[in-house]
Motif scaffolding. Structure first.
Motif, PDB file in Angstrom:
ATOM      1  N   UNK A  30       0.848  -1.210   0.000  1.00  5.67           N
ATOM      2  CA  UNK A  30       0.000   0.000   0.000  1.00  5.67           C
ATOM      3  C   UNK A  30       0.878   1.253   0.000  1.00  5.67           C
ATOM      4  N   UNK A  31       1.910   1.238   0.870  1.00  4.10           N
ATOM      5  CA  UNK A  31       2.817   2.400   0.955  1.00  4.10           C
ATOM      6  C   UNK A  31       3.489   2.627  -0.396  1.00  4.10           C
ATOM      7  N   UNK A  32       3.979   1.547  -0.994  1.00  2.37           N
ATOM      8  CA  UNK A  32       4.661   1.658  -2.292  1.00  2.37           C
ATOM      9  C   UNK A  32       3.721   2.258  -3.353  1.00  2.37           C
ATOM     10  N   UNK A  33       2.481   1.745  -3.388  1.00  3.29           N
ATOM     11  CA  UNK A  33       1.506   2.204  -4.381  1.00  3.29           C
ATOM     12  C   UNK A  33       1.145   3.682  -4.162  1.00  3.29           C
ATOM     13  N   UNK A  99     -10.782   5.937   5.415  1.00  6.45           N
ATOM     14  CA  UNK A  99     -11.131   4.611   5.925  1.00  6.45           C
ATOM     15  C   UNK A  99     -11.240   3.685   4.735  1.00  6.45           C
ATOM     16  N   UNK A 100     -10.469   2.614   4.786  1.00  2.14           N
ATOM     17  CA  UNK A 100     -10.448   1.659   3.678  1.00  2.14           C
ATOM     18  C   UNK A 100     -11.839   1.046   3.496  1.00  2.14           C
ATOM     19  N   UNK A 129      -7.236   3.219  -2.618  1.00  2.00           N
ATOM     20  CA  UNK A 129      -7.332   4.392  -3.502  1.00  2.00           C
ATOM     21  C   UNK A 129      -7.743   5.635  -2.698  1.00  2.00           C
ATOM     22  N   UNK A 130      -8.400   5.419  -1.573  1.00  2.00           N
ATOM     23  CA  UNK A 130      -8.807   6.531  -0.713  1.00  2.00           C
ATOM     24  C   UNK A 130      -7.623   7.384  -0.274  1.00  2.00           C
ATOM     25  N   UNK A 134      -7.326  11.240  -1.115  1.00  2.00           N
ATOM     26  CA  UNK A 134      -7.147  12.205  -0.013  1.00  2.00           C
ATOM     27  C   UNK A 134      -5.937  13.097  -0.289  1.00  2.00           C
ATOM     28  N   UNK A 135      -4.858  12.511  -0.806  1.00  2.00           N
ATOM     29  CA  UNK A 135      -3.654  13.301  -1.120  1.00  2.00           C
ATOM     30  C   UNK A 135      -3.958  14.319  -2.213  1.00  2.00           C
TER      31      UNK A 135
END
Ligand code: DQA
Length: 150
Positions: A30-33, A99-100, A129-130, A134-135
């Motif tokens: 998730x962090x990488x993506x 929230x996932x 994708x949230x 958000x970013x």
């Protein structure tokens, strides 16, 4: 522009924990993506995850030294932590809650979000994708550039 992407308790267990609810992508993936998507958008990222409420408060306070905004998924502390709400209000950086899972369709105890009260954006039930949405939302608020996600 730099964002702190902060994750609370049990989010280090992504991929293992209740995959029917949270999916099969693990925390590192998730962090990488999310980092790669943010990089493509010209957003610098700092990721931090902790299972401890005080560590999350410290991370929010520290963000004042280097971050322009905060993407936060406080995990279960969403529904209990006034300390995290107060920290977000204290630093007063633009913030977006993620929230996932779709907490709005889950148990009654997940229907209150204290942290969300200090957030300008709420990205709920969009999976990982949230975080990207958000970013992008914060980028729009902070720089006036980019498009606000639907
Ligand atoms: C969560 C939802 C919370 O209710 C839960 O306690 C979590 C994860 C989410 O991402 O869907 O740990 O924040």
């Amino acid at each position: 522009m730099k964002l702190l992407i902060l994750n609370g308790p049990n989010l280090n267990m992504l991929g293992i924990r209740e995959p029917g609810i949270y999916g099969t992508v693990d925390y590192n993936a998730m962090v990488e993506y999310v980092a790669a998507c943010c990089d493509a958008l010209g957003i610098e990222t700092e990721f931090y995850q902790s299972n401890h409420e005080g560590d999350l408060v410290d991370a929010i306070q520290d963000a004042l030294q280097y971050a322009d905004g905060i993407v936060i998924n406080p995990g279960a502390y969403t529904h209990t932590s006034i300390a995290i709400l107060d920290a977000l209000k204290a630093v007063a950086l633009p913030a977006a809650e993620v929230h996932i899972s779709d907490v709005t369709k889950r148990e009654p105890f997940r229907q209150i979000s204290y942290a969300g009260m200090a957030c300008q954006g709420h990205f709920i039930g969009q999976g990982i994708e949230g975080y990207v949405n958000a970013a992008r939302f914060l980028q729009q608020i902070i720089t006036g550039k980019g498009t606000v996600p639907q």
